[in-house]
Structures are given as C-alpha cells and as structure tokens.
Design a protein around this motif. Structure first.
Motif, mmCIF file in Angstrom:
data_model
loop_
_atom_site.group_PDB
_atom_site.id
_atom_site.type_symbol
_atom_site.label_atom_id
_atom_site.label_comp_id
_atom_site.label_asym_id
_atom_site.label_seq_id
_atom_site.Cartn_x
_atom_site.Cartn_y
_atom_site.Cartn_z
ATOM 1 N N CYS A 1 -4.803 2.412 -7.521
ATOM 2 C CA CYS A 1 -4.826 3.653 -7.313
ATOM 3 C C CYS A 1 -5.619 4.210 -6.238
ATOM 4 O O CYS A 1 -5.137 5.206 -5.288
ATOM 5 C CB CYS A 1 -4.977 4.340 -8.730
ATOM 6 N N TYR A 2 -6.824 3.866 -6.312
ATOM 7 C CA TYR A 2 -7.745 4.707 -5.073
ATOM 8 C C TYR A 2 -7.593 3.980 -3.799
ATOM 9 O O TYR A 2 -7.246 4.319 -2.791
ATOM 10 C CB TYR A 2 -9.292 4.362 -5.686
ATOM 11 N N THR B 1 1.831 4.405 -6.900
ATOM 12 C CA THR B 1 2.479 5.312 -7.789
ATOM 13 C C THR B 1 3.093 4.417 -8.734
ATOM 14 O O THR B 1 4.054 3.553 -8.380
ATOM 15 C CB THR B 1 3.734 6.227 -7.209
ATOM 16 N N GLU C 1 -3.269 3.448 -3.362
ATOM 17 C CA GLU C 1 -2.520 4.701 -3.556
ATOM 18 C C GLU C 1 -1.073 4.282 -4.065
ATOM 19 O O GLU C 1 -0.102 4.999 -3.918
ATOM 20 C CB GLU C 1 -2.390 5.384 -2.446
ATOM 21 N N LYS D 1 0.925 -1.166 -0.039
ATOM 22 C CA LYS D 1 -0.180 0.118 -0.194
ATOM 23 C C LYS D 1 1.052 1.237 -0.002
ATOM 24 O O LYS D 1 1.870 1.411 0.582
ATOM 25 C CB LYS D 1 -0.965 0.043 1.294
ATOM 26 N N GLY D 2 0.639 2.180 -0.954
ATOM 27 C CA GLY D 2 1.325 3.302 -1.131
ATOM 28 C C GLY D 2 2.741 3.002 -1.579
ATOM 29 O O GLY D 2 3.677 4.015 -1.682
#
Length: 349
Positions: free
Chosen positions: A285-286, A291, A289, A261-262
């Motif tokens: 992405c939602y 990148t 999150e 996550k992230g």
C-alpha cells in the motif's frame, strides 16, 4: 413443492458419512404471492460454488434450508400491482435472488449491496416454483435459452467486477481461477479490451475453455512459478488489474505479488470464513500504492447483464444437467470438480 435443501451441516467432501453434510429433496410450502410479486415456474437453477459452502454452515443457517439462486423460468402468475416493467404471464425470465428494500440508508446511498433488509427475500431457487418481487425479475432475450438464462446471476457478478475495477481499455489483466465466474469475467474483459489477458489455472479442461474464450496467456500454478511468469508476460511491470476468483488461500498472496505499481487487486471469491491473509502494508500500500478490494453481490448490474446474455459464449456452462430429484448426485458432481457448471432441471417445459 419439491425443493432441494441442506438437511445436515458439514462438508460434502467429508469422507466420514457420520459428519458429512447432506442435501435432499423436501416438500416445502408454496410461497405466498403478494400484490407486487411474480410467481415463476422454475426451469433451471444452476449450482453456485457458494451452495456447498452454505451446506458447510458458512452463514450459520439452521437446516433444513433451501438452496439455489441462479434461476430461470416462466411467469405463471402476477400480483395485481405488478405493472411497472411490462411483465406478463408466459414471459421467460431470470433475475436477482435478493430484493433490495429501497428505503434503508444503504439503498438510498447508492450501496444496495449493504441493504439492511435484503436477506429477507433470499428464497430457494432449486424448487418447482419461486415467488420474487417485480423488481427482482428480468425478461430474457428471445435468442437466449432457459438453460443459458439461469446464468444471468453469475454474469451480473462479472458486470459488477468490471464496475468495481473501473478498468480502462488496454490495461494488462490477470484472472486467478478458471471457475465459472473467472471464465465469464474473462469473456467480458476480452470484449472490454484487456491486454496480456492471463488465466492462472491448473485444470487442463478449464485452460482449454480459456483458450476458446480468447485468453492470451495461461499460467499453471502447479508446474510454473506464477510471479516469474507474470514478469515475463508483462515486461516486469505486473498486471494493472488482478482478479482473484479461485478462493484458494494458496493463491491469495500471489494476486498482490503480480500486480503492477498502482494496480488494482479484487478478491471476488468466497474464501474460508476464518482465513486471514498475511499482508505487508509497507510494500503493497505504501510503496506500490495498490488498491485492494472485493465484491459481495451485484447491485445495479442486472439490466446490463441481461443485455450481455446474447453476447456471451454460454454453451460450455450448460452441458451437465440433473433433475431436481437427483439432488444428491448433482451436488456430488459439483464437489468433484469435474464439471465447469451444473444445472438443476426443476420442471419440464
């Protein structure tokens, strides 16, 4: 001037000789030396994984066109205005095959990789001589051989990968694909303090090199479930950083699936031009999150890459060498996948 060139568009793996791509040694005209240019007698030019793709026609170039950009050599002539970097005849050098113009919007906006005029200087490195602008050329450390020095360009890609990831010491990292870029990046990540450092790679010889370079875990995607193994290694958290360096569509989705996550996922290989990856925006992405990005070339990386040359274990990458007259055999060996890296010897020194 002897130059290895693509003379017929097509896959070098095509079993049909009528449609198979082809490389050959041609006589190209010598390149003109400008006032700010450096003429280099090429020692070695390594074959990049992208070179067979050029023969396949990925950039829509019309044959014959020269190949090669991972170059080392010795300066034999300087333009009269080559004064800014202290270069002199006899210096052993390597460099950047692209000359960024320094005046377009992107160059002035800190985005040299998108330079509008860079392709003007994409000259073939698999040749007896090459002429580059002074800004493209870097003197190599005395402790680095000319064989090793031709790896400056792929090492610059490894530097750019770390730049793009903004990695922090102690982050969990996975690399998918144990080719030259994957293994060079692995070495650099090890030095940078990566943890749970994992290589996803099925070829045993490349696995063995990864162990030599300090990898902590290896996942064989043929015999093991990549996602399940990643969960075990990371205590179900996933990797903070995933680098997809295989270029295989089969591996593309897994890179996002094993990210934390992230986390950050970088697709740094040259995938097939028409490949489109399924991507769930809600999940990736939602909800998580992530990148997700990639890299194109290596702006602002060469001075640091040159400083990294003596710190890298490059010996495994310079074991298979062909002469410039053995172009077809060299490319056949490249697409066979038997060797981690292949060098073309362009001149005797």
């Amino acid at each position: 001037m002897k130059t290895i060139a693509a003379v017929k568009i097509g896959s070098l793996k095509d079993p049909n000789e009528q449609t198979r791509g082809r490389v050959a040694v041609l006589d190209f005209p010598d390149q003109k030396l400008g006032d700010e240019d450096v003429k280099i007698k090429v020692a070695y030019c390594a074959i990049c994984g992208s070179d067979p793709h050029l023969v396949e026609g990925i950039f829509d170039l019309k044959p014959p066109f020269g190949l090669g950009h991972e170059v080392s050599g010795v300066i034999v002539a300087l333009g009269k205005h080559v004064t800014k970097k202290g270069l002199k005849v006899g210096d052993r050098v390597a460099g950047n095959f692209l000359k960024f113009c320094g005046t377009c919007y992107y160059c002035l906006n800190g985005q040299e990789q998108f330079c509008k005029n860079a392709n003007d200087s994409n000259r073939p490195g698999m040749a007896e001589f090459i002429v580059w602008h002074e800004s493209q050329v870097w003197k190599i450390p005395d402790s680095v051989s000319l064989e090793e020095a031709c790896l400056l360009e792929p090492i610059s890609i490894a530097v750019r990968i770390l730049d793009k990831t903004k990695m922090k010491v102690g982050q969990r990292v996975a690399i998918s694909g144990g080719g030259p870029i994957g293994l060079l990046t692995l070495q650099m990540l090890k030095m940078f303090g990566a943890t749970s450092l994992t290589l996803i790679e099925p070829i045993k010889a490349r696995q063995e090199l990864a162990w030599e370079f300090g990898v902590e875990y290896i996942i064989d995607p043929v015999d093991q479930d990549v996602c399940e193994q990643a969960k075990k290694i990371t205590d179900n958290r996933g990797y903070d950083l995933v680098i997809e360096a295989s270029g295989s569509p089969k591996a593309a989705n897994a890179a996002c699936d094993i990210a934390a996550k992230g986390g950050t996922v970088l697709y740094i290989a040259m995938f097939p031009k028409n490949y489109e990856m399924p991507f769930n925006l809600y999940d990736k992405c939602y909800f998580n999150e992530l990148t997700v990005s990639g890299i194109y070339v290596a702006p602002y990386a060469y001075p640091r890459a040159a400083q990294m040359l003596p710190r890298m274990n490059l010996q495994p990458f310079i074991q298979k060498i062909f002469t410039i007259d053995q172009a077809e055999a060299a490319f056949a060996a490249q697409v066979s996948g038997k060797y981690i890296k292949i060098l073309i010897k362009c001149n005797d020194f």
